[in-house]
Write an enzyme that holds these catalytic residues in place. Structure first.
Site, PDB file in Angstrom:
ATOM      1  N   MET A  28       0.927  -1.134   0.081  1.00 59.10           N
ATOM      2  CA  MET A  28      -0.001  -0.072  -0.049  1.00 59.10           C
ATOM      3  C   MET A  28       0.788   1.253   0.028  1.00 59.10           C
ATOM      4  O   MET A  28       0.509   2.154   0.463  1.00 59.10           O
ATOM      5  CB  MET A  28      -0.900  -0.087   1.219  1.00 59.10           C
ATOM      6  CG  MET A  28      -1.838  -1.262   1.203  1.00 59.10           C
ATOM      7  SD  MET A  28      -3.278  -0.876   1.876  1.00 59.10           S
ATOM      8  CE  MET A  28      -3.066  -0.580   3.589  1.00 59.10           C
ATOM      9  N   GLY A  34      11.335  -2.929   5.474  1.00 61.54           N
ATOM     10  CA  GLY A  34      10.442  -4.293   5.574  1.00 61.54           C
ATOM     11  C   GLY A  34      10.112  -4.617   4.015  1.00 61.54           C
ATOM     12  O   GLY A  34      10.108  -5.667   3.785  1.00 61.54           O
ATOM     13  N   HIS A  35       9.423  -3.585   3.384  1.00 56.45           N
ATOM     14  CA  HIS A  35       8.992  -3.891   2.191  1.00 56.45           C
ATOM     15  C   HIS A  35      10.124  -4.325   1.195  1.00 56.45           C
ATOM     16  O   HIS A  35      10.082  -5.093   0.124  1.00 56.45           O
ATOM     17  CB  HIS A  35       8.314  -2.615   1.489  1.00 56.45           C
ATOM     18  CG  HIS A  35       6.894  -2.288   2.070  1.00 56.45           C
ATOM     19  ND1 HIS A  35       6.908  -1.035   2.840  1.00 56.45           N
ATOM     20  CD2 HIS A  35       5.642  -2.837   2.176  1.00 56.45           C
ATOM     21  CE1 HIS A  35       5.556  -0.913   3.424  1.00 56.45           C
ATOM     22  NE2 HIS A  35       5.072  -1.965   3.113  1.00 56.45           N
ATOM     23  N   GLN A  59     -10.510  -2.442   2.271  1.00 57.50           N
ATOM     24  CA  GLN A  59      -9.751  -3.034   3.626  1.00 57.50           C
ATOM     25  C   GLN A  59      -9.870  -2.058   4.722  1.00 57.50           C
ATOM     26  O   GLN A  59      -9.136  -2.192   5.779  1.00 57.50           O
ATOM     27  CB  GLN A  59      -8.694  -3.762   3.686  1.00 57.50           C
ATOM     28  CG  GLN A  59      -7.176  -2.732   3.302  1.00 57.50           C
ATOM     29  CD  GLN A  59      -6.122  -3.556   2.574  1.00 57.50           C
ATOM     30  OE1 GLN A  59      -6.059  -3.983   1.458  1.00 57.50           O
ATOM     31  NE2 GLN A  59      -4.947  -3.779   3.549  1.00 57.50           N
ATOM     32  N   LYS A 147       4.900 -10.755   9.595  1.00 55.09           N
ATOM     33  CA  LYS A 147       4.440 -10.050  10.614  1.00 55.09           C
ATOM     34  C   LYS A 147       2.976  -9.961  10.566  1.00 55.09           C
ATOM     35  O   LYS A 147       2.298 -10.079  11.474  1.00 55.09           O
ATOM     36  CB  LYS A 147       4.936  -8.729  10.386  1.00 55.09           C
ATOM     37  CG  LYS A 147       4.690  -7.430  11.610  1.00 55.09           C
ATOM     38  CD  LYS A 147       5.051  -6.318  11.792  1.00 55.09           C
ATOM     39  CE  LYS A 147       4.626  -5.319  10.582  1.00 55.09           C
ATOM     40  NZ  LYS A 147       3.310  -5.142  10.684  1.00 55.09           N
ATOM     41  N   VAL A 174      11.140  -8.283   9.578  1.00 53.65           N
ATOM     42  CA  VAL A 174      12.237  -7.434   9.561  1.00 53.65           C
ATOM     43  C   VAL A 174      12.276  -6.605  10.803  1.00 53.65           C
ATOM     44  O   VAL A 174      11.256  -5.886  11.213  1.00 53.65           O
ATOM     45  CB  VAL A 174      12.515  -6.635   8.360  1.00 53.65           C
ATOM     46  CG1 VAL A 174      13.760  -5.796   8.387  1.00 53.65           C
ATOM     47  CG2 VAL A 174      12.391  -7.376   7.149  1.00 53.65           C
ATOM     48  N   SER A 183       7.519  -1.593  10.657  1.00 56.44           N
ATOM     49  CA  SER A 183       6.188  -1.559  10.404  1.00 56.44           C
ATOM     50  C   SER A 183       5.779   0.021   9.766  1.00 56.44           C
ATOM     51  O   SER A 183       6.497   0.997  10.184  1.00 56.44           O
ATOM     52  CB  SER A 183       4.971  -1.536  11.397  1.00 56.44           C
ATOM     53  OG  SER A 183       3.708  -1.065  11.199  1.00 56.44           O
TER      54      SER A 183
END
Ligand code: PAF
Length: 284
Positions: A28, A34-35, A59, A147, A174, A183
């Site tokens: 998103m 992390g991505h 969502q 996660k 991560v 996050s």
């Protein structure tokens, strides 16, 4: 050079010219390390890498601020340069000419537990957009992080139950040096909030130490959930759940359990809902 497309028609043409096997990373946006780990994993397992950037309105619940979700397409594309071959960043109307769509996909009972109980309809929105993106991109593999453990479990079920011709590749959480799981939501925390949030990763470390004793794992989680864990003083960290569950059904396990369990944590720190998770093998 990363190619950026925004329409389904452009995507179709660009997809046809991608060489070899394809792995997709769905996001998103508001990309962080992390991505990028997911994108690097995609690069390792496939010849071509597609990244999708789409803040999926389906969502978000009525009380969740879809409009306020961070968006930085230019920054995201800069981070992906040289890592992704193709970025698909559609507008809402391109994905959903009618909103909400009259026909959508259901996450079933798995989508009603834990995160799904707190965010009704959230996982239906996730599986609907993921199904559409899988059809549009037709990848060999789709890479997701551990996660969001419940999302991963639901997407594995989606692919199995609807016979979707794609392999799900799961990538470990991560963490920052402090242990905090990476996050996009960490950006909402103050320095003090980041310290308080470490109660989640400390709880993960404590259950890993308590394993394989199922009863000891459950005792750690019970203490954490009551706010008695290390650092989780009342008023600072509000726990939503701290549970050990069967990874396939998301049913809570008992002290006599043998085999693999998923520990799932969710807590609010400074009003931000944070998640963490780990897989353990226990014996009762
Ligand atoms: O994990 C996310 O960022 C989203 O839920 C996903 C999988 C991109 C679907 O919108």
């Amino acid at each position: 050079m990363t190619q950026i497309v925004t329409t389904k028609a452009q995507l179709r043409t660009a997809r046809e010219s991608l060489p070899g096997s394809v792995a997709v990373v769905m996001t998103m946006g508001a990309l962080h390390e992390g991505h990028l780990m997911l994108v690097r994993r995609a690069r390792e397992i496939a010849d071509s890498v597609v990244v999708t950037i789409f803040v999926n309105p389906l969502q978000f619940g009525p009380t969740e601020d879809y409009e306020a979700y961070p968006r930085d397409l230019a920054g995201d594309v800069a981070l992906l340069d040289g890592l992704a071959d193709l970025v698909f960043a559609p507008e809402v109307w391109e994905m959903y000419p009618v909103l909400p769509p009259p026909v959508s996909v259901s996450a079933g009972v798995l989508g009603t537990r834990f995160e799904g109980a707190a965010r009704p309809g959230h996982f239906d929105g996730v599986v609907t957009v993921v199904t559409k993106l899988l059809h549009l991109i037709a990848p060999d593999a789709a890479v997701f992080g551990r996660k969001d453990a419940q999302q991963l479990a639901i997407l594995e079920r989606l692919v199995a139950d609807l016979d979707l011709p794609v392999r799900i590749e799961a990538v470990d959480i991560v963490r920052e040096e402090s242990g905090l799981a990476r996050s996009s939501r960490n950006a909402y925390l103050s320095a003090a909030g980041r310290d308080r949030a470490l109660v989640l990763s400390r709880t993960i470390a404590a259950v890993q130490e308590a394993a394989p004793d199922a009863a000891a794992v459950l005792a750690v989680l019970e203490r954490a959930g009551r706010g008695e864990g290390d650092g989780g003083e009342a008023g600072e960290v509000r726990w939503a759940y701290a549970e050990a569950v069967d990874p396939a059904t998301f049913e809570s396990i008992g002290p006599g359990h043998h085999g693999e369990v998923l520990v799932v944590l969710a807590a609010h720190v400074e009003g931000t809902r944070l998640l963490d998770a780990t897989t353990l093998v226990v014996s009762g």
